[in-house]
Design a protein around this motif. Structure first.
Motif, mmCIF file in Angstrom:
data_model
loop_
_atom_site.group_PDB
_atom_site.id
_atom_site.type_symbol
_atom_site.label_atom_id
_atom_site.label_comp_id
_atom_site.label_asym_id
_atom_site.label_seq_id
_atom_site.Cartn_x
_atom_site.Cartn_y
_atom_site.Cartn_z
ATOM 1 N N LEU A 50 0.845 -1.158 -0.071
ATOM 2 C CA LEU A 50 0.123 0.008 0.079
ATOM 3 C C LEU A 50 0.859 1.092 -0.031
ATOM 4 O O LEU A 50 0.465 2.357 -0.346
ATOM 5 C CB LEU A 50 -0.801 -0.136 1.157
ATOM 6 C CG LEU A 50 -2.242 -0.858 0.948
ATOM 7 C CD1 LEU A 50 -2.896 -1.087 2.335
ATOM 8 C CD2 LEU A 50 -2.931 -0.319 -0.171
ATOM 9 N N LYS A 51 2.148 1.246 0.328
ATOM 10 C CA LYS A 51 3.031 2.401 0.380
ATOM 11 C C LYS A 51 3.512 2.535 -0.942
ATOM 12 O O LYS A 51 4.024 3.665 -1.164
ATOM 13 C CB LYS A 51 4.139 2.114 1.269
ATOM 14 C CG LYS A 51 3.763 2.100 2.743
ATOM 15 C CD LYS A 51 5.131 1.855 3.563
ATOM 16 C CE LYS A 51 4.650 1.648 5.136
ATOM 17 N NZ LYS A 51 5.711 1.168 5.885
ATOM 18 N N ARG A 52 3.467 1.676 -1.943
ATOM 19 C CA ARG A 52 3.971 1.721 -3.102
ATOM 20 C C ARG A 52 2.880 1.741 -4.376
ATOM 21 O O ARG A 52 3.288 2.322 -5.468
ATOM 22 C CB ARG A 52 4.821 0.480 -3.409
ATOM 23 C CG ARG A 52 6.021 0.364 -2.752
ATOM 24 C CD ARG A 52 6.913 -0.718 -2.862
ATOM 25 N NE ARG A 52 8.096 -0.720 -1.989
ATOM 26 C CZ ARG A 52 8.548 -1.741 -1.099
ATOM 27 N NH1 ARG A 52 7.517 -2.977 -1.242
ATOM 28 N NH2 ARG A 52 9.467 -1.598 -0.394
ATOM 29 N N ILE A 53 1.778 1.697 -3.889
ATOM 30 C CA ILE A 53 0.519 1.533 -5.060
ATOM 31 C C ILE A 53 -0.286 2.876 -5.084
ATOM 32 O O ILE A 53 -0.740 3.162 -3.866
ATOM 33 C CB ILE A 53 -0.372 0.294 -4.943
ATOM 34 C CG1 ILE A 53 0.591 -0.989 -5.220
ATOM 35 C CG2 ILE A 53 -1.341 0.337 -6.056
ATOM 36 C CD1 ILE A 53 -0.192 -2.148 -4.850
ATOM 37 N N GLU A 54 -0.457 3.608 -6.072
ATOM 38 C CA GLU A 54 -1.229 4.662 -6.175
ATOM 39 C C GLU A 54 -2.881 4.385 -6.850
ATOM 40 O O GLU A 54 -3.629 5.041 -6.302
ATOM 41 C CB GLU A 54 -0.521 5.524 -7.194
ATOM 42 C CG GLU A 54 0.904 6.317 -6.456
ATOM 43 C CD GLU A 54 0.858 7.028 -5.158
ATOM 44 O OE1 GLU A 54 -0.185 7.544 -5.230
ATOM 45 O OE2 GLU A 54 1.613 6.617 -4.277
ATOM 46 N N LEU A 111 -7.854 -3.646 -3.884
ATOM 47 C CA LEU A 111 -7.507 -5.046 -4.004
ATOM 48 C C LEU A 111 -6.458 -5.439 -2.900
ATOM 49 O O LEU A 111 -6.541 -6.285 -2.197
ATOM 50 C CB LEU A 111 -6.950 -5.481 -5.370
ATOM 51 C CG LEU A 111 -8.019 -6.441 -5.982
ATOM 52 C CD1 LEU A 111 -8.077 -5.960 -7.553
ATOM 53 C CD2 LEU A 111 -7.246 -7.825 -5.927
ATOM 54 N N VAL A 112 -5.711 -4.687 -2.858
ATOM 55 C CA VAL A 112 -4.435 -4.913 -1.918
ATOM 56 C C VAL A 112 -4.812 -4.752 -0.489
ATOM 57 O O VAL A 112 -4.643 -5.683 0.570
ATOM 58 C CB VAL A 112 -3.036 -4.100 -2.240
ATOM 59 C CG1 VAL A 112 -2.012 -4.106 -1.104
ATOM 60 C CG2 VAL A 112 -2.536 -4.420 -3.701
ATOM 61 N N ALA A 113 -5.471 -3.826 -0.179
ATOM 62 C CA ALA A 113 -6.023 -3.511 1.246
ATOM 63 C C ALA A 113 -6.994 -4.569 1.547
ATOM 64 O O ALA A 113 -6.963 -5.022 2.913
ATOM 65 C CB ALA A 113 -6.880 -2.250 1.332
ATOM 66 N N LEU A 114 -7.501 -5.219 0.853
ATOM 67 C CA LEU A 114 -8.563 -6.304 1.214
ATOM 68 C C LEU A 114 -7.862 -7.872 1.250
ATOM 69 O O LEU A 114 -8.583 -8.860 1.355
ATOM 70 C CB LEU A 114 -9.887 -6.418 0.201
ATOM 71 C CG LEU A 114 -10.726 -5.314 0.240
ATOM 72 C CD1 LEU A 114 -11.702 -5.291 -0.912
ATOM 73 C CD2 LEU A 114 -11.382 -5.030 1.690
ATOM 74 N N LEU A 115 -6.574 -7.912 0.845
ATOM 75 C CA LEU A 115 -6.014 -9.211 0.899
ATOM 76 C C LEU A 115 -6.352 -9.980 2.217
ATOM 77 O O LEU A 115 -6.430 -11.085 2.264
ATOM 78 C CB LEU A 115 -4.621 -8.976 0.435
ATOM 79 C CG LEU A 115 -3.946 -8.787 -0.800
ATOM 80 C CD1 LEU A 115 -2.571 -8.623 -0.904
ATOM 81 C CD2 LEU A 115 -4.292 -10.070 -1.541
ATOM 82 N N PRO A 116 -6.107 -9.273 3.496
ATOM 83 C CA PRO A 116 -6.179 -9.941 4.655
ATOM 84 C C PRO A 116 -7.524 -10.364 4.941
ATOM 85 O O PRO A 116 -7.762 -11.325 6.021
ATOM 86 C CB PRO A 116 -5.532 -8.881 5.718
ATOM 87 C CG PRO A 116 -4.889 -7.807 5.052
ATOM 88 C CD PRO A 116 -5.508 -7.879 3.870
#
Length: 190
Positions: free
Chosen positions: A90-94, A101-106
């Motif tokens: 999340l620090k690298r994706i804009e 999608l990445v935030a919902l991985l967990p």
């Protein structure tokens, strides 16, 4: 006799020491230290709750407990791993869609944890099911009351808790309070 609470306390202490001592001896990333401290703290809390539980608090069959652990532990490990990956990415994706999608991985491993819990409760005997359901009901009501009180304090300008932080801590808070309430509920059935 080496009891389960002693083993968990020892394991939790070892992880806590790894999280505190290891980073000073070897170059370890800050997030690794955080993960180790989190594991150690969670195991410590789990050992404390297990130590407080009356003898008949978890009277389920050995097979049911084993199945629960086979489903629960890998899902929790996957959750910690995916949460760590998610926080780094999340620090690298804009792009908003990719961030979502990445935030919902967990979330997927937590769904598997919930599945393990539901299967455990569903397959427990009647007394154990009553203890579990009463404890989770009371815990949910208490956390809801706490959340509502926090909302009133937030609206009054007394506290300032970011919404994301409050949302993220709802499920872990229900789990922690459930563990404590289960002790009280189980004592009634002794």
């Amino acid at each position: 006799m080496f009891h389960k609470p002693n083993a968990l306390l020892g394991f939790g202490t070892a992880l806590l020491l790894l999280g505190v001592v290891l980073p000073h001896a070897l170059p370890v990333a800050g997030w690794v230290r955080g993960v180790l401290l989190g594991f150690g703290g969670a195991l410590y809390l789990g050992a404390f709750v297990l130590w407080l539980q009356p003898d008949g608090c978890d009277a389920s069959t050995l097979g049911l407990r084993r199945r629960y652990l086979r489903e629960f532990v890998p899902a929790m490990i996957a959750y910690v791993m995916l949460l760590s990956i998610s926080l780094v990415l999340l620090k690298r994706i804009e792009e908003p869609a990719m961030r979502a999608l990445v935030a919902l991985l967990p979330v997927a491993p937590i769904a598997m944890v919930l599945r393990a819990i539901i299967r455990y409760i569903r397959d427990a005997d009647e007394l154990q099911r009553q203890i579990e359901l009463e404890a989770v009901s009371i815990a949910t009501a208490l956390v809801s009351l706490l959340y509502m009180a926090g909302g009133f304090l937030q609206l009054a300008g007394v506290i300032g808790v970011p919404a994301g932080v409050a949302m993220i801590w709802m499920f872990p808070l229900v789990c922690m309070i459930y563990g404590l309430v289960k002790i009280v509920v189980a004592r009634r059935f002794q």
